[in-house]
Enzyme design. Structure first.
Site, short mmCIF file in Angstrom:
data_model
loop_
_atom_site.label_atom_id
_atom_site.label_comp_id
_atom_site.label_asym_id
_atom_site.label_seq_id
_atom_site.Cartn_x
_atom_site.Cartn_y
_atom_site.Cartn_z
N TYR A 149 -34.88 31.08 12.37
CA TYR A 149 -34.22 32.31 11.94
C TYR A 149 -35.23 33.46 11.84
O TYR A 149 -35.00 34.56 12.36
CB TYR A 149 -33.55 32.08 10.59
CG TYR A 149 -32.81 33.29 10.05
CD1 TYR A 149 -31.55 33.62 10.52
CD2 TYR A 149 -33.37 34.09 9.05
CE1 TYR A 149 -30.87 34.73 10.03
CE2 TYR A 149 -32.70 35.19 8.55
CZ TYR A 149 -31.45 35.51 9.04
OH TYR A 149 -30.78 36.61 8.56
N TYR A 418 -56.48 63.29 7.13
CA TYR A 418 -55.02 63.41 7.11
C TYR A 418 -54.36 62.04 7.21
O TYR A 418 -53.45 61.71 6.44
CB TYR A 418 -54.56 64.32 8.25
CG TYR A 418 -53.08 64.64 8.21
CD1 TYR A 418 -52.60 65.61 7.34
CD2 TYR A 418 -52.18 63.99 9.04
CE1 TYR A 418 -51.24 65.90 7.29
CE2 TYR A 418 -50.83 64.28 9.01
CZ TYR A 418 -50.37 65.23 8.13
OH TYR A 418 -49.02 65.53 8.08
#
Length: 523
Positions: A149, A418
Site C-alpha cells: 500500500y 533567501y
C-alpha cells in the site's frame, strides 16, 4: 440545466468517494461515478440527480478501463475532471508473510489503475482539464507491515508530478492530496479487525482526531477549481498535523470519546474575521488583503511602508486599515498587534508575507550581515508576528499562513540567504502545527514560484533574473499572478481546509515537480 462539464470519480461508493460526489454535484456537472461491481455505485450517485451515472469497473484490469471509457464516450463529448480516488487498502502483514500476488494486485489497483484512468481521461481533455489523485500519508512516511500500500501511494505521488510536467503544455493540471487517517469504512474495518488502534492514532495527531471524508473532498474541490489554476504537480498533505510532529510521546492529550468534529462538520461562525497581512502594501500581500476583504473579513494591512499601506487600505475601503510596522523590531511588533486588537478586535488569521530578496552575490562575496539581514526580515520577523498573534487566536478559528518559496524547497545559488530563510519558514509552520494543533489552531505554508510582482519586475530590470529562462523552466510556461497566491492563502485559512495543518502547498506552475534535464516548457 444541461450539464456542460463531466467529472469522473473513482471509488465513488466509498467514504471519500461519496463525499466527492456531494462536493462536485452541480447543475452544470455530469458525475460519472465508478466503483467495483456490487458496490452500489449507481445508488450512491443517483442521490444527486438523474443526470449522473454510475458505472462498474475493476481498475486493476486495463481492458475494463478501456471499455469503461468507451461507455463514457457514449455519454459525453469529453472529460473535464478526473478524481482518481479508488484504492485497495493495506493488508497489514509482515514482509515475510506478504503474498506476492497481493503485492502486485495492490500496485495494479493503486498505481496502474490511476495511470490508465489518467491516460484515457487526458486523451479526452482540453485545456483546463484537471486530474486530482488521492495518495496517502503512507506514501510519504514509512509504515511497518504496509509495504504494498505504501509503495503504491509513493509511486502515485511520483506519477502525479511526472504527469503534471508532461501535460502542463496542454493546459491540463495534475495534483494529489496525501490524507492522514480519515473516518471511512476502510479505517473502520481496520479497527474492527484489530489492525488499527484509533485511540492511539488520535493521540498521535496534533489536532487530536481523525479527518472527516468531507474534509478531503473540500481540498480536492479547491485543487480542481479555477482558484488553483497555477497549482500543478503539488502534493498537499491533509493530515491534521501528523507529519509535523517529531518527538517522543503523544501529540495530543488522550480523548475518552470520539471528538465531535470527527463525526460531523462543526458550525462555521459566519462573523467577519480579523486578518493581519504583513508586507501588504503591494504585490502578493496586497492581493491577499484584497481577497480577504472581498470575502467580508476585516483586514489589517501591515507594512513598514506607511504611505503604501495607507494607499492600499484606502483602495480596499472601510474593511481595511493600515498599520506601520518594521517586523524585525520586537517592540514595534508588540505595539502593532496591540493597536490591531484595539482597533479591529482579536486576531483570527495571520498571514506572514513580509520578505526581502537577497544580494544575488556569490557566497565568497557575502558577509554575515548580508545573511542576517534577510533572515531577520523573512524568518525572525515572521516568528515575532506569530508570537504576537497567538494569544488572541481562537480554537477552530485561528490560522497562521506563512508565505514560503520554491527557493526553500529547491535552493537557488547564489540565493543562499533567501533560500535558507524560506526553508526556515516551512519548518516554523510545522513547529507551530505541532504546538498549536491541540489548541485548535492550524498553520500552513504557501510556497509561491515566480510571481509577477513589483519585486520580480525590479529584479528583472536590474538584470538579476532572466524571465525568458524562467518561463522555460516552468512546466506551465509562464509566471503566476499575485491573485494565484491570494486564492491559495484564502482557501487554507477557510473552513474548507479544516484538516490541513502544518503542510505546504506549492503554487508554482509545476516548478517543484520538474526534475528532468533541459527546459520544462517551450514557452
Amino acid at each position: 440545466m444541461t450539464p456542460t462539464r463531466t467529472c469522473i470519480v473513482t471509488g465513488a461508493a466509498g467514504g471519500i468517494g461519496r463525499a466527492l460526489l456531494a462536493e462536485f454535484a452541480a447543475p452544470d456537472v455530469r458525475l460519472i461515478a465508478v466503483d467495483l461491481p456490487g458496490s452500489g455505485v449507481a445508488d450512491a450517485v443517483a442521490e444527486h440527480g438523474p443526470q449522473h451515472v454510475g458505472l462498474e469497473c475493476d481498475l486493476s484490469d486495463e481492458a475494463q478501463i478501456v471499455a469503461l471509457f468507451a461507455q463514457i464516450d457514449t455519454l459525453c463529448d469529453g472529460v473535464d475532471i478526473l478524481l482518481n480516488n479508488a484504492a485497495m487498502g493495506p493488508i497489514m502483514a509482515p514482509t515475510v508473510q506478504t503474498d506476492i500476488a497481493h503485492f502486485r494486485l495492490t500496485l495494479r489497483t493503486n498505481l496502474a489503475g490511476p495511470f490508465v484512468m489518467a491516460r484515457e481521461a487526458a486523451a479526452r481533455m482540453g485545456a483546463g482539464g484537471v486530474i486530482v489523485n488521492t495518495a496517502s500519508l503512507a506514501g510519504v512516511l514509512g509504515n511497518p507491515t504496509r509495504n504494498a500500500y505504501a509503495a503504491s501511494k509513493a509511486a502515485l505521488i511520483s506519477l502525479t508530478r511526472s504527469l503534471a510536467c508532461e501535460w502542463a503544455a496542454r493546459g491540463i493540471r495534475v495534483n494529489a492530496i496525501a490524507p492522514g487517517y480519515v473516518r471511512t469504512p476502510m479505517v473502520a474495518a481496520l479497527e474492527a479487525a484489530g489492525k488499527a488502534d484509533l485511540r492511539a492514532v488520535r493521540r498521535r495527531i496534533p489536532m487530536g482526531r481523525l479527518a472527516r471524508a468531507d474534509e478531503m473532498a473540500s481540498v480536492i474541490g479547491f485543487l480542481a477549481s479555477d482558484k488553483a489554476r497555477y497549482v500543478t504537480g503539488a502534493i498537499l498533505g491533509v493530515d491534521g498535523g501528523w507529519m509535523s510532529f517529531n518527538q517522543p510521546g503523544d501529540a495530543h492529550p488522550p480523548a475518552d470519546v470520539v471528538p465531535a468534529a470527527e463525526q460531523s462538520r462543526p458550525f462555521a461562525d459566519p462573523a467577519p474575521r480579523v486578518v493581519v497581512v504583513t508586507g501588504a502594501a503591494d504585490g502578493i500581500g496586497a492581493a491577499i488583503a484584497a481577497r480577504f476583504v472581498a470575502s467580508g473579513d476585516r483586514v489589517a494591512i501591515v507594512d513598514r511602508n506607511g504611505e503604501g499601506a495607507k494607499a492600499q487600505a484606502a483602495t480596499l475601503g472601510a474593511s481595511a486599515q493600515a498599520f506601520v510596522c518594521d517586523v524585525t523590531d520586537e517592540q514595534a511588533v508588540t505595539d502593532c498587534f496591540a493597536q490591531i486588537v484595539q482597533a479591529l478586535g482579536p486576531v483570527d488569521i495571520l498571514v506572514n508575507n513580509a520578505a526581502i530578496a537577497d544580494a544575488f552575490q556569490p557566497a565568497t562575496e557575502q558577509t554575515t550581515a548580508d545573511l542576517e539581514r534577510v533572515l531577520d526580515v523573512n524568518l525572525t520577523g515572521a516568528f515575532l508576528c506569530a508570537r504576537a498573534a497567538i494569544p488572541s487566536l481562537q480554537a477552530g478559528r485561528g490560522v497562521i499562513v506563512n508565505i514560503g518559496s520554491i527557493a526553500g524547497l529547491v535552493p537557488m545559488a547564489p540565493r543562499h540567504a533567501y533560500g535558507a530563510s524560506k526553508a526556515g519558514i516551512d519548518i516554523l509552520t510545522r513547529c507551530f502545527a505541532a504546538e498549536l494543533g491541540p489548541q485548535g489552531i492550524r498553520t500552513a505554508t504557501v510556497a509561491p514560484g515566480y510571481i509577477r510582482t513589483p519585486g520580480v519586475a525590479a529584479l528583472e530590470k536590474a538584470g538579476r533574473i532572466d524571465s525568458g529562462k524562467i518561463r522555460a523552466r516552468i512546466p506551465m510556461g509562464d509566471l503566476g499572478q499575485p491573485q494565484d497566491i491570494a486564492e491559495a492563502v484564502w482557501f487554507l485559512a477557510s473552513p474548507g481546509a479544516s484538516y490541513v495543518n502544518g503542510t505546504l502547498l506549492s503554487v508554482d506552475g509545476g516548478w517543484n515537480a520538474f526534475g528532468s534535464a533541459g527546459d520544462a516548457s517551450d514557452s
